[in-house]
Design an enzyme around this catalytic site. Structure first.
Site, short mmCIF file in Angstrom:
data_model
loop_
_atom_site.label_atom_id
_atom_site.label_comp_id
_atom_site.label_asym_id
_atom_site.label_seq_id
_atom_site.Cartn_x
_atom_site.Cartn_y
_atom_site.Cartn_z
N HIS A 189 0.99 -1.15 0.33
CA HIS A 189 0.38 0.04 0.00
C HIS A 189 1.00 1.48 0.25
O HIS A 189 1.06 2.64 1.23
CB HIS A 189 -0.58 -0.08 1.16
CG HIS A 189 -2.07 -0.63 1.11
ND1 HIS A 189 -3.03 -0.61 0.06
CD2 HIS A 189 -2.83 -2.24 1.37
CE1 HIS A 189 -4.30 -1.55 0.08
NE2 HIS A 189 -3.64 -2.43 0.83
N ARG A 221 12.87 3.82 -16.57
CA ARG A 221 13.66 4.29 -15.15
C ARG A 221 13.44 4.53 -13.99
O ARG A 221 14.34 5.41 -13.21
CB ARG A 221 13.79 5.78 -16.17
CG ARG A 221 14.15 6.36 -17.27
CD ARG A 221 14.50 7.34 -17.98
NE ARG A 221 12.98 8.33 -18.55
CZ ARG A 221 12.41 8.09 -19.66
NH1 ARG A 221 12.83 7.25 -20.05
NH2 ARG A 221 11.31 8.42 -19.45
N ASP A 268 -5.88 -13.41 1.40
CA ASP A 268 -6.32 -11.69 1.29
C ASP A 268 -8.22 -11.99 1.66
O ASP A 268 -9.35 -11.23 1.01
CB ASP A 268 -6.60 -10.37 -0.13
CG ASP A 268 -6.46 -9.02 0.61
OD1 ASP A 268 -6.58 -8.66 2.08
OD2 ASP A 268 -6.89 -8.27 -0.28
#
Length: 375
Positions: A189, A221, A268
């Site tokens: 998160h 990048r 979950d």
């Protein structure tokens, strides 16, 4: 109570044995494998496999841990997930008020002292998270780490402790302090850049919560948290193989990138697993199930309707993964992450195992030598 059985097939964690006797002692541990069976030992058709270990369980059986942080709530959750092969799990509290955290900690402490089957510790997913990557977590409860939370994390009666945090919100000194307390720090998160993630790993973080979901992505990048998680060979990564959180291709990439043993299946799971209900309240919202997908009334995914054996079947089917490696991802590898001496069926190991039929459906579950599910 000691007992014996004979397994048609037994997956001991690495290899398959056939027509093998197994004896469990009075101490709830495996006494022997392969010795002459007792004449009265029942013959079990199917595959005997190590019990499954889930490090992220928000609820089950109609109970959400945040809403019922009690020993009875934990018993209900444990019974619900035992039906699907889970023999050890971390009740997971998502971001909430301080008093709810304290009640959850007290419930886990009591459950451990009462030896509630399956409960081995606690996972605090939040409240020290990134608002931009909060997902379904309640924004008003997201906050910095305070003395009151330290008092919880420092407790020695909570079994295995996991804390998920966003490293851009917690100083590296605090991550190091958590690790020194024996807390397994996971990153998630989070909108952190690669440098911040690297610093957190250097300070003692050991894993990532639900890889790909609610974390800064990989760019050309900038590795972000996703790229950093895939690069770091030492870190464990949980992944939700429910077909909604992560695509099969993304799971395949993670399998190729991570060393064997570092990618873990997690559910979950929310309260609807093991329940016939189709919705439940979550703070000021309502979460609705359509098929096996859970969606908040504000539009985002809200946990899963996944069970551990379902995750094993899914990842094996979708990623062309050997079923025994899939089982390790749900048993041996999470056991290693937690430091448990489980995930294998071997003499001296705790008698946590499951019986699967030819369709890989759970028929029976044992925890500590006691059958907790099945006829």
């Amino acid at each position: 109570m000691a007992f014996a059985l004979v397994a048609e097939k037994l997956f001991e964690g690495e290899k398959i044995l056939e027509d093998v006797p197994l004896v469990v002692g009075d101490d709830g541990r495996i006494a022997s494998i392969g010795e002459d069976p007792q004449s009265s030992a029942p013959y079990l058709h199917g595959l005997l496999a190590p019990g499954l270990v889930d490090i992220q369980v928000n609820g089950g059986g109609g109970v959400l841990f945040n809403q019922e942080p009690t020993v009875e709530g934990l018993r209900t959750m444990a019974e619900a997930h035992a039906r699907y092969g889970t023999t050890a799990f971390l009740p997971t509290l998502i971001t909430d008020r301080l008093d709810v955290m304290q009640n959850a900690a007290n419930a886990v402490s009591s459950a451990l002292s009462q030896q509630v089957p399956g409960v081995v510790g606690i996972h605090f997913e939040g409240p020290h998270l990134s608002v931009p990557k909060k997902g379904t977590h309640e924004q008003s409860f997201i906050r910095p780490l305070s003395n009151e939370e330290w008092e919880i994390y420092e407790r020695g009666d909570l079994g295995i402790k996991v804390v998920t945090l966003a490293p851009e919100t917690v100083p590296v000194e605090d991550i190091h302090r958590l690790a020194s307390l024996g807390v397994r720090v996971c990153l998630g998160h989070s909108n952190a850049d690669g440098k911040t993630v690297h610093s957190a790993l250097q300070a003692g973080a050991v894993g990532f919560t639900h890889l790909y979901n609610a974390m800064s992505p990989l760019h050309s990048r900038e590795p972000g948290m996703v790229g950093s998680a895939l690069i770091c060979d030492k870190a464990w990564c949980g992944i939700i193989a429910d077909g909604h959180h992560v695509s099969a291709e993304a799971i395949t990439l993670a399998l190729k990138a991570k060393p064997r043993g570092k990618l873990l299946l997690v559910t979950d799971a929310m309260s609807l697993v093991g329940s016939d209900a189709l919705s439940f309240p979550l703070f000021d919202r309502v979460v609705t199930r359509e098929g096996d997908k859970l969606t908040s009334s504000t539009g985002e995914l809200a946990g899963s309707h996944l069970d551990m054996m379902g995750a094993v079947r899914n990842i094996s089917d979708w990623c062309d993964l050997d079923i025994y490696e899939s089982l390790r991802m749900a048993s041996l590898y999470p056991s290693q992450f937690l430091g448990l001496q489980s995930g294998k069926i071997a003499p001296g190991a705790r008698a946590d195992f499951i019986l699967l039929d030819r369709n890989l459906q759970v028929q029976k579950t044992w925890i500590g030598g006691h059958q907790v599910y099945g006829d």
